[in-house]
Design a protein around this motif. Structure first.
Motif, PDB file in Angstrom:
ATOM      1  N   ILE A   1     -12.042  11.767  -7.769  1.00 19.25           N
ATOM      2  CA  ILE A   1     -12.327  12.275  -9.104  1.00 19.25           C
ATOM      3  C   ILE A   1     -11.475  13.514  -9.399  1.00 19.25           C
ATOM      4  N   LYS A   2     -11.380  14.405  -8.432  1.00 16.21           N
ATOM      5  CA  LYS A   2     -10.589  15.623  -8.598  1.00 16.21           C
ATOM      6  C   LYS A   2      -9.130  15.303  -8.883  1.00 16.21           C
ATOM      7  N   ASN A   3      -8.586  14.322  -8.175  1.00 20.06           N
ATOM      8  CA  ASN A   3      -7.168  13.976  -8.309  1.00 20.06           C
ATOM      9  C   ASN A   3      -6.914  12.851  -9.312  1.00 20.06           C
TER      10      ASN A   3
ATOM     11  N   LEU B   1       0.836  -1.197   0.000  1.00 18.06           N
ATOM     12  CA  LEU B   1       0.000   0.000   0.000  1.00 18.06           C
ATOM     13  C   LEU B   1       0.873   1.251   0.000  1.00 18.06           C
ATOM     14  N   ARG B   2       2.111   1.071  -0.419  1.00 22.05           N
ATOM     15  CA  ARG B   2       3.058   2.179  -0.404  1.00 22.05           C
ATOM     16  C   ARG B   2       2.569   3.339  -1.257  1.00 22.05           C
ATOM     17  N   GLY B   3       2.614   4.534  -0.678  1.00 23.80           N
ATOM     18  CA  GLY B   3       2.216   5.726  -1.398  1.00 23.80           C
ATOM     19  C   GLY B   3       0.732   6.036  -1.357  1.00 23.80           C
ATOM     20  N   LYS B   4      -0.046   5.192  -0.691  1.00 18.67           N
ATOM     21  CA  LYS B   4      -1.499   5.401  -0.633  1.00 18.67           C
ATOM     22  C   LYS B   4      -1.895   6.104   0.663  1.00 18.67           C
ATOM     23  N   THR B   5      -2.883   6.950   0.559  1.00 19.21           N
ATOM     24  CA  THR B   5      -3.470   7.596   1.732  1.00 19.21           C
ATOM     25  C   THR B   5      -4.793   6.898   2.031  1.00 19.21           C
ATOM     26  N   CYS B   6      -4.879   6.328   3.231  1.00 16.89           N
ATOM     27  CA  CYS B   6      -6.035   5.510   3.598  1.00 16.89           C
ATOM     28  C   CYS B   6      -6.718   6.080   4.829  1.00 16.89           C
ATOM     29  N   LEU B   7      -8.025   6.256   4.740  1.00 13.70           N
ATOM     30  CA  LEU B   7      -8.830   6.739   5.855  1.00 13.70           C
ATOM     31  C   LEU B   7      -9.675   5.579   6.363  1.00 13.70           C
TER      32      LEU B   7
ATOM     33  N   VAL C   1      -6.326  14.500  -0.338  1.00 11.62           N
ATOM     34  CA  VAL C   1      -6.166  13.335  -1.208  1.00 11.62           C
ATOM     35  C   VAL C   1      -6.574  12.087  -0.448  1.00 11.62           C
ATOM     36  N   ILE C   2      -7.108  11.108  -1.154  1.00 12.63           N
ATOM     37  CA  ILE C   2      -7.460   9.837  -0.541  1.00 12.63           C
ATOM     38  C   ILE C   2      -7.442   8.756  -1.623  1.00 12.63           C
ATOM     39  N   ASP C   3      -6.851   7.630  -1.278  1.00  9.49           N
ATOM     40  CA  ASP C   3      -6.819   6.482  -2.186  1.00  9.49           C
ATOM     41  C   ASP C   3      -7.777   5.391  -1.743  1.00  9.49           C
ATOM     42  N   VAL C   4      -7.943   5.271  -0.429  1.00  6.54           N
ATOM     43  CA  VAL C   4      -8.782   4.204   0.127  1.00  6.54           C
ATOM     44  C   VAL C   4      -9.588   4.758   1.293  1.00  6.54           C
TER      45      VAL C   4
ATOM     46  N   GLU D   1     -14.607  18.977   5.964  1.00  3.04           N
ATOM     47  CA  GLU D   1     -14.063  20.237   5.461  1.00  3.04           C
ATOM     48  C   GLU D   1     -12.589  20.370   5.820  1.00  3.04           C
ATOM     49  N   ARG D   2     -12.243  19.974   7.026  1.00  2.00           N
ATOM     50  CA  ARG D   2     -10.841  20.042   7.458  1.00  2.00           C
ATOM     51  C   ARG D   2      -9.978  19.069   6.650  1.00  2.00           C
ATOM     52  N   TYR D   3     -10.500  17.870   6.416  1.00  2.00           N
ATOM     53  CA  TYR D   3      -9.746  16.868   5.663  1.00  2.00           C
ATOM     54  C   TYR D   3      -9.496  17.358   4.234  1.00  2.00           C
ATOM     55  N   LYS D   4     -10.508  17.898   3.586  1.00  2.00           N
ATOM     56  CA  LYS D   4     -10.342  18.371   2.216  1.00  2.00           C
ATOM     57  C   LYS D   4      -9.330  19.509   2.142  1.00  2.00           C
ATOM     58  N   ARG D   5      -9.309  20.322   3.186  1.00  2.00           N
ATOM     59  CA  ARG D   5      -8.410  21.476   3.199  1.00  2.00           C
ATOM     60  C   ARG D   5      -6.974  21.074   3.557  1.00  2.00           C
ATOM     61  N   GLU D   6      -6.812  20.190   4.534  1.00  2.00           N
ATOM     62  CA  GLU D   6      -5.482  19.889   5.066  1.00  2.00           C
ATOM     63  C   GLU D   6      -4.824  18.661   4.452  1.00  2.00           C
ATOM     64  N   VAL D   7      -5.612  17.694   4.014  1.00  2.00           N
ATOM     65  CA  VAL D   7      -5.056  16.472   3.418  1.00  2.00           C
ATOM     66  C   VAL D   7      -5.274  16.492   1.907  1.00  2.00           C
TER      67      VAL D   7
END
Length: 250
Positions: free
Chosen positions: A121-123, A5-11, A74-77, A66-72
């Motif tokens: 979709i944005k990224n 999962l290297r390089g992925k951002t997972c929530l 990006v999301i892969d999973v 809103e905080r996540y969209k502003r500060e992070v």
């Protein structure tokens, strides 16, 4: 082939105990940046960025988004895993309990899935949204009205998301664990022996975590809109559940 999962951002929601915590730790070991949501942040945060958040509070969830969209940004999973037991029948459940379960396991997953889809979709990320349901969606225990209802809703939600998001390359999957022991590191031997699975034992959190890791990885390229059961054969077993399970103690 090794799962990476290297390089992925997972929530991951419900990441501070049980299956969620085990999954968060494994994902971190596999190279992901892991952001884990829970009501109680563990004292040891090695490898996981924990965020304290009450998913039953719609206002708090919207603020987090809103905080996540502003500060992070990006999301892969996304893994919607947060869950609590609820042992009420239709004859004694309160509106407060019903609202709590719907907010936790229907509304919050929908809001987080919308956020994840927008960012993917944005990224231009062909990401994964995985909803953790339970076999009680198919085979309810007694006095589990709200729990079985919301777990069933997650299945329908996943199918609808898969239909809407497939054209963007986003995969949406539901995982349905069976009897998994999450009360400690070691499963009591007697409980293991009496487990109503075909494999004659309880499941372990790490077994579900490994499945989630594969589904979240680049090795999974053609699964979407599907339900994957990981229950040791419980759904087709004719053995009775131990009292500890039917009573909601484990």
């Amino acid at each position: 082939m090794e799962v990476s999962l290297r390089g992925k951002t997972c929530l991951i929601t419900g990441a501070t105990h049980g299956i969620g915590l085990t999954t968060a730790k494994l994902f971190s070991e596999l190279g992901a940046r892991v952001i884990g949501i829970g009501r109680n942040v563990p004292e040891v945060n090695k490898g996981v960025e924990f965020v304290k958040l009450d998913l039953t509070s719609r206002a708090d969830v919207l603020s987090f988004i809103e905080r996540y969209k502003r500060e992070v940004g990006v999301i892969d999973v996304l893994i919607n895993n947060a869950s609590v037991n609820s042992r009420y029948s239709v004859l004694d459940i309160t509106l407060e309990e019903l609202d709590r379960m719907i907010e936790l396991e229907v509304v919050s997953p929908i809001l987080l899935s919308r956020m994840a889809a927008e960012l993917m979709i944005k990224n231009k990320v062909k990401g994964k949204i995985i909803n953790v349901s339970a076999i009680q969606a198919y085979k309810p225990l007694e006095s589990s009205l709200a729990y079985s209802t919301v777990k069933g809703a997650l299945i329908s939600m996943s199918r609808s998301l898969a239909v809407d998001l497939g054209k963007y390359g986003i995969q949406v999957i539901t995982v349905l664990p069976g009897p998994v022991y999450t009360k400690g590191e070691e499963v009591p031997e007697d409980l293991d022996r009496r487990a109503a699975t075909l494999l004659r034992r309880m499941g372990r959190p790490q077994e579900v975590a490994r499945l989630l890791a594969f589904l979240s990885s680049d090795l999974n390229t053609f699964i979407t809109g599907s339900e994957i059961i990981i229950d040791g054969g419980r759904l087709i077993s004719r053995r009775p559940d131990p009292d500890e399970i039917t009573s909601g103690k484990v």
